[in-house]
Design an enzyme around this catalytic site. Structure first.
Site, PDB file in Angstrom:
ATOM      1  N   ARG A 157      14.507   4.054  -4.320  1.00 57.49           N
ATOM      2  CA  ARG A 157      13.961   4.024  -5.686  1.00 57.49           C
ATOM      3  C   ARG A 157      13.758   5.462  -6.158  1.00 57.49           C
ATOM      4  NH1 ARG A 157       8.138   3.824  -7.432  1.00 57.49           N
ATOM      5  NH2 ARG A 157       8.201   3.168  -9.611  1.00 57.49           N
ATOM      6  N   HIS A 194       9.176   7.953 -15.277  1.00 59.87           N
ATOM      7  CA  HIS A 194       8.102   8.259 -14.337  1.00 59.87           C
ATOM      8  C   HIS A 194       7.418   9.527 -14.852  1.00 59.87           C
ATOM      9  CE1 HIS A 194       6.718   7.607  -9.953  1.00 59.87           C
ATOM     10  NE2 HIS A 194       5.949   8.570 -10.433  1.00 59.87           N
ATOM     11  N   GLU A 227       3.965   2.889 -13.617  1.00 56.83           N
ATOM     12  CA  GLU A 227       2.525   3.075 -13.781  1.00 56.83           C
ATOM     13  C   GLU A 227       2.129   3.522 -15.198  1.00 56.83           C
ATOM     14  OE1 GLU A 227       0.916   5.598 -10.742  1.00 56.83           O
ATOM     15  OE2 GLU A 227       1.785   4.453  -9.109  1.00 56.83           O
ATOM     16  N   ASN A 267       2.461  -0.881  -7.253  1.00 57.37           N
ATOM     17  CA  ASN A 267       2.121   0.320  -6.492  1.00 57.37           C
ATOM     18  C   ASN A 267       0.673   0.184  -6.047  1.00 57.37           C
ATOM     19  OD1 ASN A 267       4.614   1.150  -7.282  1.00 57.37           O
ATOM     20  ND2 ASN A 267       3.922   2.865  -8.541  1.00 57.37           N
ATOM     21  N   TYR A 295      -2.408   1.750  -3.362  1.00 53.60           N
ATOM     22  CA  TYR A 295      -2.878   2.766  -2.408  1.00 53.60           C
ATOM     23  C   TYR A 295      -4.247   2.436  -1.839  1.00 53.60           C
ATOM     24  CZ  TYR A 295       1.128   5.468  -3.819  1.00 53.60           C
ATOM     25  OH  TYR A 295       2.415   5.856  -4.034  1.00 53.60           O
ATOM     26  N   GLU A 327       5.572   1.100  -4.392  1.00 56.43           N
ATOM     27  CA  GLU A 327       4.981   2.298  -3.774  1.00 56.43           C
ATOM     28  C   GLU A 327       3.828   1.872  -2.887  1.00 56.43           C
ATOM     29  OE1 GLU A 327       3.635   5.517  -6.298  1.00 56.43           O
ATOM     30  OE2 GLU A 327       5.448   5.383  -7.537  1.00 56.43           O
TER      31      GLU A 327
HETATM   32  O1  IFM Z   1       2.752  10.589  -6.407  1.00 58.07           O
HETATM   33  C1  IFM Z   1       2.296   9.469  -7.093  1.00 58.07           C
HETATM   34  C2  IFM Z   1       3.419   8.781  -7.829  1.00 58.07           C
HETATM   35  O2  IFM Z   1       4.077   9.636  -8.685  1.00 58.07           O
HETATM   36  C3  IFM Z   1       2.881   7.618  -8.636  1.00 58.07           C
HETATM   37  N1  IFM Z   1       2.085   6.747  -7.821  1.00 58.07           N
HETATM   38  C4  IFM Z   1       1.066   7.344  -6.995  1.00 58.07           C
HETATM   39  C5  IFM Z   1       1.652   8.479  -6.165  1.00 58.07           C
HETATM   40  C6  IFM Z   1       0.558   9.111  -5.282  1.00 58.07           C
HETATM   41  O3  IFM Z   1      -0.461   9.635  -6.078  1.00 58.07           O
END
Ligand code: IFM
Length: 466
Positions: free
Chosen positions: A87, A131, A176, A305, A307, A371
Site C-alpha cells: 500500500r 495521504h 485518515e 488504521n 494504533y 495500518e
Molecule cells: O505515520 C502515520 C501515517 O502517516 C498515518 N497513520 C498513522 C501513522 C503513525 O502515526
C-alpha cells in the site's frame, strides 16, 4: 535472526484464511523525498515543515527515505518479506502540481514504474490517492474547508485512475480524513496548521464529498472487478467509568471521531447528535442537496488504521482542541499499560473491539487493516542487528486480536503493517521510527529489524503460533 523474540513461529496454529492479504504500507511524503524533482511542486507539508517549531528538529520530507531513487531496492525488501500486497500513496503535487489542469507525465511515469515493478515481483499494488499532501496552490485557494477542493480531488482521481487503472486493481480514495481535517484545520498540529473548529468541520464534509466524487470517477474508469475503498483511523473509544456523563463523553467522541465519516459514507446521512453537538460552531448549511448521496456511493471495503484506544471522561480539553463541539465536554484520560515511543498505549483489545463493532454496524462490508504498527527507539547494534522485541510483541498481540475478531465473525481480508521503512513521522520528523526496516538517514542504508524477519516468517506460515 538475532533476538529470541524474533524466533520463527514454529507452528501456525492461529492460521489466517486462505487468500488473506499480507502487506506493508507507506505514504508518499513520508518516504519519497525528491521534493523538487521532475515537476513536483510544494504540498502543504513542504510549507508547514518549514515553519519554525512545527516539526521536530526542523525536519522536512525533502529527502526522507529517498524512495523516489530507490524503488527497486525497496521492492526487493518487500520481496524478501514475502508480502502479497503493498500500500503506497500517490503524491498529488507530483502528478498535478497546481491541483488543476493536465498531469505531469514524469509524475505518472514514476508511479507506473513502481507499479510495473511490483507486479513483476508478484506484489499487488494498493494505491491511495490522498495521504495528506495537498498541493499548496489549492490550500492558498482555501484548502479543504472550500468545496472547490473536493471537486479538484475528483478530477485528480480521474486523471490517476485513467493512467494506472489498467494495472492497479485496489484503490483507496483518502487516508485518515479525520487527521487531515481535525489536526490540520482544528488544532493545527498538522499541515496546514490552521486552528478553526468551523474550518475543521467544513473540511470533514468536503473530505466525504471528495471521497464520493472520487469513487464516481474511479468507477467510470476502472474495470468492474477493481476494488474501491476508503481508509479511516477509527477511534476505539471507551468511557473511563460507567457514569452517564462518561457515556456521553464517549458518544461525543464517537460522533466527531468516527460517525462523522461512517454515517455519510455508509448511510448517506449526518449523525443527528453530531449536528446537535456542533450547533455552537455551525448549522452545517455548507452541506448542499445531493452531497450525502454523493458521499455514499457504494464502496467495496473499509480500511481501518488502528494504533491504540482512546479513553474519555466528562470534563474539558485544553485549547486548541481538534474535537470541534466536544472540547468543553470531554477529557482524555491516559490508558493504562505499556507504551510505545509515541507514548501511545499498547492495547490490542481496542482493535478487537473496533472490528467486532464494525462487524455489527456494517454487515456485509469487508474490512482491511490498512495500518497497524508501533514506533520504538531502534538502533543498529555493533553487529549490525536491529533488535526490536517490543515491536514484535506489539505486532503479535495485534495480529492475534485480528485473528480472534475473524473467528468472531468479522470479515477481515488483510493486514498492512505500518510501516515498511523508518520515515518522516509528520510533526515528529525523523525522531520516531515505525519501520520494520531500519533506515540510516545519513547513508540511506536499509537493514531488516528483527520484526521484519519475524513478519516474513508469519507471512510464510500464514499465521501465528498460539
Ligand atoms: O505515520 C502515520 C501515517 O502517516 C498515518 N497513520 C498513522 C501513522 C503513525 O502515526
Amino acid at each position: 535472526m538475532t533476538a529470541l523474540d524474533a524466533r520463527p513461529e514454529t507452528t501456525a496454529t492461529l492460521r489466517f484464511p486462505a487468500g488473506f492479504r499480507w502487506g506493508t504500507a507507506t505514504a508518499a511524503y513520508q518516504i519519497e523525498g525528491a521534493a523538487a524533482e521532475d515537476g513536483r511542486t510544494p504540498s502543504i507539508w513542504d510549507t508547514f515543515s518549514r515553519i519554525p517549531g512545527k516539526v521536530r528538529n526542523g525536519d522536512t520530507g525533502d529527502i526522507a527515505a529517498d524512495h523516489y531513487h530507490r524503488v527497486s531496492e525497496d521492492i526487493a525488501l518487500m520481496k524478501r518479506l514475502g508480502v502479497t500486497d503493498y500500500r503506497f500513496s500517490i503524491a498529488w503535487p507530483r502528478v498535478q502540481p497546481t491541483g488543476r489542469g493536465p498531469a505531469v507525465q514524469k509524475g505518472l511515469d514514476f508511479y507506473r514504474g513502481l507499479v510495473d515493478e511490483l507486479l513483476a515481483s508478484g506484489i499487488r499494488p494498493v494505491a491511495t490517492l490522498y495521504h495528506w499532501d495537498l498541493p499548496q496552490e489549492l490550500e492558498d485557494a482555501g484548502g479543504w474547508p472550500q468545496r472547490e477542493t473536493a471537486q479538484r480531488f475528483g478530477e485528480y482521481a480521474g486523471i490517476v485512475s485513467g493512467a494506472l487503472g489498467d494495472r492497479v486493481a485496489t484503490w483507496t480514495t483518502l487516508n485518515e480524513p479525520w487527521c487531515a481535517a481535525f489536526l490540520g484545520y482544528g488544532n493545527g498540529v498538522h499541515a496546514p496548521g490552521r486552528t478553526s473548529p468551523l474550518a475543521s468541520l467544513r473540511a470533514a464534509h468536503h473530505f466525504n464529498l471528495a471521497h464520493g466524487w472520487a469513487v464516481r470517477e474511479l468507477r467510470s474508469r476502472l474495470p468492474a472487478q477493481c476494488e474501491v475503498s476508503l481508509t479511516l483511523n477509527l477511534h476505539a473509544v471507551r468511557p473511563l467509568s460507567d457514569s452517564a456523563a462518561d457515556a456521553d463523553a464517549t458518544r461525543r467522541i464517537d460522533a466527531v471521531g468516527n460517525r462523522i465519516f461512517l454515517d455519510p459514507v455508509f448511510h448517506g446521512r449526518l449523525p443527528e447528535d453530531l449536528v446537535r453537538d456542533t450547533a455552537p460552531v455551525t448549522d452545517w448549511s455548507f452541506v448542499r442537496d445531493g452531497d450525502l448521496e454523493a458521499a455514499s456511493a457504494p464502496i467495496d471495503s473499509l480500511g481501518i488504521n488502528y494504533y491504540s484506544p482512546t479513553v474519555v471522561a466528562a470534563g474539558s480539553s485544553p485549547a486548541p482542541s481538534p474535537w470541534a463541539g466536544a472540547e468543553e465536554h470531554v477529557r482524555f484520560v491516559p490508558a493504562p499499560g505499556p507504551r510505545t515511543a509515541m507514548d501511545w498505549p499498547v492495547d490490542a483489545e481496542g482493535l478487537y473491539e473496533l472490528l467486532t463493532r464494525l462487524r455489527d454496524d456494517l454487515p456485509g462490508v469487508p474490512l482491511v487493516i490498512t495500518e497497524n504498527g508501533a514506533a520504538y527507539d531502534d538502533y543498529a547494534d555493533p553487529s549490525g542487528a536491529v533488535k526490536d522485541p517490543e515491536r514484535v510483541a506489539y505486532l503479535r498481540a495485534h495480529l492475534a486480536a485480528v485473528h480472534r475478531a475473524i473467528e468472531a465473525g468479522a470479515d477481515v481480508r488483510g493486514y498492512f503493517l505500518w510501516s515498511l521503512l523508518d520515515n518522516f513521522e509528520w510533526a515528529y520528523g525523523y525522531s520516531k521510527r515505525f519501520g520494520i526496516v531500519h533506515v540510516d538517514f545519513a547513508t540511506q542504508r536499509r537493514t531488516f529489524k528483527d520484526s521484519a524477519h519475524w513478519y516474513a516468517d508469519v507471512i510464510a506460515r500464514g499465521g501465528l503460533s498460539s
